[in-house]
Enzyme design. Structure first.
Site, short mmCIF file in Angstrom:
data_model
loop_
_atom_site.label_atom_id
_atom_site.label_comp_id
_atom_site.label_asym_id
_atom_site.label_seq_id
_atom_site.Cartn_x
_atom_site.Cartn_y
_atom_site.Cartn_z
CB ALA A 57 -0.57 0.22 1.36
CB THR A 58 1.65 4.12 -2.13
OG1 THR A 58 -0.10 4.33 -3.32
CG2 THR A 58 1.94 3.18 -2.51
CB ILE A 59 0.61 7.85 2.16
CG1 ILE A 59 -0.03 9.71 2.99
CG2 ILE A 59 1.88 7.64 2.10
CD1 ILE A 59 0.57 9.62 4.35
CB SER A 60 -2.98 9.39 -2.50
OG SER A 60 -3.04 7.70 -2.53
CG HIS A 65 -4.42 12.83 1.25
ND1 HIS A 65 -2.92 12.05 1.33
CD2 HIS A 65 -4.39 11.63 0.40
CE1 HIS A 65 -2.99 11.26 1.33
NE2 HIS A 65 -4.21 10.36 0.88
CG ASP A 110 -6.53 -0.43 4.19
OD1 ASP A 110 -6.95 0.01 3.70
OD2 ASP A 110 -5.99 -1.83 4.47
CG HIS A 111 -8.52 -5.51 2.31
ND1 HIS A 111 -8.61 -6.52 1.38
CD2 HIS A 111 -7.40 -5.31 2.18
CE1 HIS A 111 -7.64 -5.82 0.43
NE2 HIS A 111 -6.76 -5.14 0.84
N GLY A 145 -13.87 -3.44 1.14
CA GLY A 145 -14.77 -2.12 1.29
C GLY A 145 -14.92 -1.35 -0.25
#
Ligand code: SAH
Length: 222
Positions: A57-60, A65, A110-111, A145
């Site tokens: 995963a990444t923080i966008s 944002h 989040d999964h 989600g």
């Protein structure tokens, strides 16, 4: 566009996003100033680009944002209820919570359980974040989600932080009328942001905005 907005502090990152037209309103600017991205991005938090947070995963990127908040803003009034799908680091969930204020509610889903734990830990790094968790203004839940989160529906706004393979009807079903969904959708090799409005009479319209590159919404890992 992305690189130009990088800064050496949270303040300068947000100032540069505004200068470059990526933040358009004072409300979004203030909401982003109140969340230190260093609590959420493990490296180079003030660069205007995505950063890995583990678990593929990444923080966008901050400009994404900012644009998500600007796009949903009409539906992020104080007291509004919001669902943030693919909440990952929890950064945007926190910014959304600032926009809807103490009488609003934001659910981050989040999964991947370690990412849900990480989002809780990240938010608890600041007094404001801790208070939001304690009061229930923000909560993080674990689940798929793609089905939304029925328990707290309907929502004024739904943000999706990973690319959907199709338009998920469950998500528009969980919108209030009026309400708005911001979602990246894959279309073969490309992905585009869609803004989907549910009007007061329940009818739906959708606008395709611009091309993006998000990690996909997937089945939960084994
Ligand atoms: N908004 C987050 C983006 C994180 S990346 C941030 O800026 O930090 C996308 C996230 O979507 C990942 O955390 C990934 O675990 C999550 N994800 C992918 N498929 C999912 C699904 N089916 N249900 C819930 N979350 C999902």
């Amino acid at each position: 566009m992305a690189w130009r907005s990088s800064g050496s502090s949270n303040q300068s990152l947000v100032d540069n996003l505004e200068k470059n037209g990526l933040i358009e309103t004072k409300r979004v600017k203030d909401a982003m100033l109140q969340v230190d991205r260093a609590h959420y991005a493990p490296r180079n938090p003030y660069d205007d680009r995505p950063q890995p947070i583990g678990h593929k995963a990444t923080i966008s990127a901050p400009h994404m944002h900012a644009n998500a908040c600007e796009s949903l803003l009409d539906h992020l009034k104080p007291g509004a209820k919001v669902l943030d799908i693919g909440s990952g680091s929890g950064y945007l969930t926190a910014v959304l919570a600032n926009l809807v204020g103490p009488s609003g509610r934001v659910v981050g889903i989040d999964h991947i359980q370690p990412l849900v734990d990480m989002a809780n830990t990240n938010m608890a790094k600041s007094d404001e974040g801790r208070k939001m968790l304690e009061s229930g203004q923000v909560k993080f839940v674990t689940g798929d989600g793609r089905k939304g989160w029925k328990e707290d529906a309907p929502y004024d706004a739904i943000h999706v932080g990973a690319a959907a393979a199709e338009h998920h009807k469950e998500l528009t079903d969980q919108l209030k009328a009026p309400g708005r969904l911001f979602v990246p959708v894959s279309d073969g090799w490309s992905q585009h942001i869609y803004v989907i409005n549910k009007r007061e009479d329940g009818s739906i319209d959708q606008n395709m905005l611009y091309g993006v590159q998000y990690v996909p919404l997937t089945d939960a890992p084994e």
